[in-house]
Design a protein around this motif. Sequence first.
Motif, mmCIF file in Angstrom:
data_model
loop_
_atom_site.group_PDB
_atom_site.id
_atom_site.type_symbol
_atom_site.label_atom_id
_atom_site.label_comp_id
_atom_site.label_asym_id
_atom_site.label_seq_id
_atom_site.Cartn_x
_atom_site.Cartn_y
_atom_site.Cartn_z
ATOM 1 N N ASP B 320 56.377 33.637 116.883
ATOM 2 C CA ASP B 320 56.252 32.434 117.352
ATOM 3 C C ASP B 320 55.520 31.855 117.665
ATOM 4 O OD1 ASP B 320 59.764 32.330 117.100
ATOM 5 O OD2 ASP B 320 59.573 33.617 118.802
ATOM 6 N N ASN B 321 54.597 32.520 117.917
ATOM 7 C CA ASN B 321 52.981 31.698 117.625
ATOM 8 C C ASN B 321 52.574 31.051 116.871
ATOM 9 O OD1 ASN B 321 50.575 31.317 118.317
ATOM 10 N ND2 ASN B 321 50.276 33.806 119.122
ATOM 11 N N THR B 322 52.917 29.766 116.928
ATOM 12 C CA THR B 322 52.773 28.610 116.626
ATOM 13 C C THR B 322 51.379 28.335 116.614
ATOM 14 O OG1 THR B 322 53.122 27.097 118.753
ATOM 15 C CG2 THR B 322 54.446 27.328 117.563
ATOM 16 N N TYR B 323 50.551 28.488 117.109
ATOM 17 C CA TYR B 323 49.411 27.877 117.764
ATOM 18 C C TYR B 323 48.535 29.379 116.050
ATOM 19 C CZ TYR B 323 49.469 26.280 121.983
ATOM 20 O OH TYR B 323 49.869 25.029 123.008
ATOM 21 N N THR B 324 48.897 30.090 115.780
ATOM 22 C CA THR B 324 48.252 31.318 114.522
ATOM 23 C C THR B 324 49.204 31.104 114.070
ATOM 24 O OG1 THR B 324 49.530 33.381 115.438
ATOM 25 C CG2 THR B 324 47.092 32.911 116.219
ATOM 26 N N SER B 325 50.468 30.206 113.206
ATOM 27 C CA SER B 325 51.331 30.390 112.188
ATOM 28 C C SER B 325 50.958 29.845 110.693
ATOM 29 C CB SER B 325 52.889 29.498 113.090
ATOM 30 O OG SER B 325 54.060 29.811 112.153
ATOM 31 N N VAL B 326 51.460 29.784 110.220
ATOM 32 C CA VAL B 326 51.359 29.568 108.562
ATOM 33 C C VAL B 326 53.358 29.106 108.057
ATOM 34 C CG1 VAL B 326 49.890 31.658 107.884
ATOM 35 C CG2 VAL B 326 51.801 31.991 107.484
ATOM 36 N N PRO B 327 52.769 28.076 106.807
ATOM 37 C CA PRO B 327 53.608 27.998 106.245
ATOM 38 C C PRO B 327 55.224 29.122 105.226
ATOM 39 C CG PRO B 327 51.544 26.673 105.409
ATOM 40 C CD PRO B 327 51.164 27.781 106.024
ATOM 41 N N ALA B 328 53.820 30.177 105.203
ATOM 42 C CA ALA B 328 55.184 30.631 104.506
ATOM 43 C C ALA B 328 55.902 31.569 105.843
ATOM 44 C CB ALA B 328 54.018 31.980 103.807
ATOM 45 N N LEU B 329 55.423 31.807 106.994
ATOM 46 C CA LEU B 329 56.053 32.273 108.290
ATOM 47 C C LEU B 329 57.621 31.594 107.817
ATOM 48 C CD1 LEU B 329 57.006 34.364 109.688
ATOM 49 C CD2 LEU B 329 55.279 33.902 111.443
ATOM 50 N N ASN B 330 56.716 30.122 108.635
ATOM 51 C CA ASN B 330 57.714 29.106 108.931
ATOM 52 C C ASN B 330 58.918 28.604 107.895
ATOM 53 O OD1 ASN B 330 58.618 26.815 109.952
ATOM 54 N ND2 ASN B 330 57.425 25.481 110.447
ATOM 55 N N TYR B 332 60.281 30.760 106.221
ATOM 56 C CA TYR B 332 61.027 32.380 106.655
ATOM 57 C C TYR B 332 61.761 31.903 107.554
ATOM 58 C CZ TYR B 332 62.773 36.783 108.491
ATOM 59 O OH TYR B 332 63.613 37.835 108.980
ATOM 60 N N LEU B 333 61.952 31.042 108.540
ATOM 61 C CA LEU B 333 61.790 30.667 110.161
ATOM 62 C C LEU B 333 62.827 29.846 109.729
ATOM 63 C CD1 LEU B 333 58.820 31.355 112.336
ATOM 64 C CD2 LEU B 333 60.713 33.536 112.353
ATOM 65 N N THR B 334 62.542 29.042 109.485
ATOM 66 C CA THR B 334 63.283 27.701 109.615
ATOM 67 C C THR B 334 64.068 27.866 107.796
ATOM 68 O OG1 THR B 334 61.209 26.487 109.695
ATOM 69 C CG2 THR B 334 62.763 25.068 108.335
ATOM 70 N N SER B 335 64.505 28.552 107.180
ATOM 71 C CA SER B 335 65.667 29.181 105.897
ATOM 72 C C SER B 335 66.598 29.920 106.621
ATOM 73 C CB SER B 335 64.787 29.699 105.217
ATOM 74 O OG SER B 335 64.039 28.607 104.531
ATOM 75 N N PHE B 336 65.813 31.180 107.823
ATOM 76 C CA PHE B 336 66.698 31.926 107.076
ATOM 77 C C PHE B 336 67.742 32.597 108.870
ATOM 78 C CE2 PHE B 336 64.972 32.852 103.063
ATOM 79 C CZ PHE B 336 66.203 33.199 103.300
ATOM 80 N N GLY B 344 63.359 24.121 104.568
ATOM 81 C CA GLY B 344 62.635 25.358 104.400
ATOM 82 C C GLY B 344 62.490 25.596 102.782
ATOM 83 N N ALA B 345 62.980 24.904 102.338
ATOM 84 C CA ALA B 345 63.148 24.698 100.650
ATOM 85 C C ALA B 345 61.502 23.339 100.617
ATOM 86 C CB ALA B 345 63.900 24.201 99.657
ATOM 87 N N ALA B 346 61.921 22.784 100.889
ATOM 88 C CA ALA B 346 61.114 21.748 101.492
ATOM 89 C C ALA B 346 59.695 22.693 101.295
ATOM 90 C CB ALA B 346 60.846 20.542 101.651
ATOM 91 N N ILE B 347 59.430 23.593 102.943
ATOM 92 C CA ILE B 347 57.853 23.955 102.541
ATOM 93 C C ILE B 347 57.411 24.650 101.712
ATOM 94 C CG2 ILE B 347 56.998 25.893 103.804
ATOM 95 C CD1 ILE B 347 58.343 24.402 106.735
ATOM 96 N N GLY B 348 58.791 25.655 101.148
ATOM 97 C CA GLY B 348 58.428 26.625 100.038
ATOM 98 C C GLY B 348 57.859 26.067 98.504
ATOM 99 N N THR B 349 58.733 24.755 98.842
ATOM 100 C CA THR B 349 58.073 23.807 97.685
ATOM 101 C C THR B 349 56.198 23.427 97.502
ATOM 102 O OG1 THR B 349 60.458 22.889 97.420
ATOM 103 C CG2 THR B 349 58.042 22.022 96.130
ATOM 104 N N ILE B 350 55.924 23.515 98.714
ATOM 105 C CA ILE B 350 54.489 22.750 99.615
ATOM 106 C C ILE B 350 53.840 23.766 98.849
ATOM 107 C CG2 ILE B 350 53.498 22.009 100.860
ATOM 108 C CD1 ILE B 350 55.633 20.556 102.117
#
Lengths: 289, 374
Positions: B320-330, B332-336, B344-350
Motif C-alpha cells: 500500500d505504499n503508493t510512493y514506491t509502488s510499481v505497475p506490476a504490483l498495482n 495484482y491489487l487492482t485485479s485481485f 487490471g487487465a489494462a495495466i497488464g497489457t501496458i
Amino acid sequence: MTTTAPPVTTAPPAAVPHRPRISRAALYLLLVLATLFFLLPVYLLLATAFKTPEAISLATTWQWPRDLNWASFREAWAKVGGNVGNSLLLAVSATALSAVLGSLNGYALSKWTFRGANTLFALMLFGMFIPYQAILIPLFQFIKGLGLYGSLGGLILAHVVYGLPITTLIFRNYYAEVPDALVEAATIDGAGFWGIYRRIILPLSVPAFVVVVIWEFTQIWNEFLFAATLTNTSSQPVTYALSQLAGGQAVSWNLPMAGAILAALPTLLVYVLLGRYFVRGLLAGSVKG
Amino acid sequence: MKGLSRDRLWSVLVLLPSVLLLAVFVYGFIGRTVAVSLTDWGNDPAQALALNPVIRPVGLANYQELFTGFLQVRFRQELVNTLFFTVFFIAGTLGLGLALALLLDRNPRGEGLWRTIFLFPMSLSFIVTGTIWRWMLQPQGGLNQFPAVLGLPPGRFEWLSSTASIWGLDWNRVPLLTAAVVALALGVVAWRAARAGNRTRTLVAGACALVLLGWAVFVGPNVQLLPAPEIHGFNLALIGIILAAVWQMSGYTMALYLAGLRGIPEELREAARVDGANEVGLYRHVVFPLLSPITLSAMIILGHISLKIFDLVYAMTGPDNTYTSVPALNMYLTSFRQNQFALGAAIGTILLILVAFVIVPYLSSAFRREEGHA
C-alpha cells in the motif's frame, strides 16, 4: 597510441601472465569490501533470528545475541512449516513434469527439425519473458473453471506450462551439441524416434537434467505472483506465508528472520551443493546456450 | 529423413501438447486479457464477482482512465517509478557485476569462494531478500545504525519510508517528452543509415523524425492530459529497493562478464600489448568492446526483470505504499483485491507492451542470426 613507456618498467613475465596494474593487496581489500556488502545482510539475518523478542531493539541491531534463542525457529516453523511442505510438493512435482516435457521438446526440436522450427521455438520462448500480469486474469478464471483454484494442482499446472519455454531451451541447446552423425548412424541401424531417445539421447542428458532441475526447482520455490493469486490458506507456498509473516506490524523481527531462513534454506542448499550447474542454468536463461 | 515418416509423426506428436498449451496459456490468455481490458468488467463493484456479470465493451476508456483519470494518479507515479528503477537497477547491477568480474579475472586466491559469496543472493527469492533488507533499512536501525558501530552518530536516511522525490516532471509534458525522445532516436537511426549509405532508410527515418519533432514543437505544448499540473519524480524511498535488487542480481552480471572475460583469448591481449597498448588502453579498446554484446543481453534480461518486478516491492514497503509502488504490483491489487478486472487487465497489457519493446527485437534478432548460420 604512443609507446613512451620504456621497456624496463613493463612487468616481468610472471606465473600469472596478465592483468597486473593494481597490487594484490588492493585486490584483496576490494574483494573483502564487496564480501561485506554481500554478507552483512546474512549476519544481520542470523543475529536477529537468534535474539529473543525482548533483545531486539533498533539501537542494538548489529550486536550478536548473548544467548542463542532457538525458539524463534520453532515458532516460525509452527507458522510456515506447512507452507514449506506445500512448496516442496509443488516444486518437486512441477519440476519433474516440466523437465520431462522439456527434454522431449528439446529432442524433437533439435534432432527432428522441420521448416519453421526456429520460428515456433521463438514463439515458445516469448512465454518465458512475458510479465505474468498480462495473463493472470484469464489464468485465474481458467484454474477456477477447472475447479483447481485453491489447490496445489492449479499451481502445479501453471508452473509446468510457464516452465516449458526455459526447459525446452536448455535441452534444445544441450542436444544441439550431440553430433547428428550419432543420430544418423542409429537411424541406419534401424532405431526410431523413441529408440534413439532412449538409447542415445537420454543417457547423455544427465548434466542437462541437473541444470534444468536446479533451475526450475529454484524458480518455482521462489515464485510469488502465482502463489498469491491461485492459492488459499491451506495450499499457500512458503513465499506467500513469509510475506504475511513479515507484513504484520505487531510481530517482532526475530520471527520473520527465522521464517526467511526456513524459506531460503532449500534453494541455498541446492546452490551451495550444485553451484556449478546453477550458474550454467543462469547463463542459459540469457537465451544463448 | 525426408517425408512424413513415422518418426516425424512422433516428433510432431511430442511437441504438440506443449505447443497447444503455450498457444492457449500465452497467446490465448494475452488475447483474452486485451479483450477484458476493453470492457468495464469490475468498474461497478456490484458486478465484479457476480455469477453472470454484465460486461459491456468500453473501448479504450480504461487506458484513458489510467493515463488521464483523476483517480489513477498512483498508476502514473508507478510508471515513473518503473522508469527510474529500471535505469538505476541496470546501471548498478552492470557496474557492480563488471567490477566484481574484473577483480576475479585477476585470479585471486580462493576464487571459487568469492564467486560463491557474490552469487548466492541469486538463489534467494525476492520475498526473502525483501524481508531481510526491510529490516536492514528500518528508519532507526540496520544501515542507519551502522555509523554508530564505528562511534559516529546514527544516520537518519528514510530508506523505505521517505516521501520526498527529486527530478520531478509534469505529467502533462509526457507526450511532448516522448515525441522528442522518439524523434531523437529516429534521428540517430537516420544519421547512422546515412553513414552506412542506406538511402531509403535515411529518408524514412529522417522524415519520421522531422514529423515528430514538428509535432513536439508546434502541437505538443498544447496537449493537456490533465487539467492541472501533476508532478512525478524519483522517490527517494526507491533507493532502498534498488539497493536490495542490486544486491540480489549483481552476481548474475558478474557470472556473465566473467564468462566473457575468460573467453577473450590471451593472444589478443598479447597482440594489443605488442602494438603498444597500456593496460587502460587494452581494456578500453580491446576488452570492453568484446564485452559489449554481453552488456546488451544483460541489459535486456535485467530490463525485463525490472519492468516485471513487484514481489521485492511487496516485501519491502508493503502493497500500500503508493510512493514506491510499481505497475506490476498495482495490477495484482487492482485485479485481485479490488476486483476491478478490466482496469487490471489494462495495466497488464501496458506492462506486456513495455516488456515486448525490450524482448521482441532481441528474440527476433537472436533467431535471425541463428537461421543465417543454419
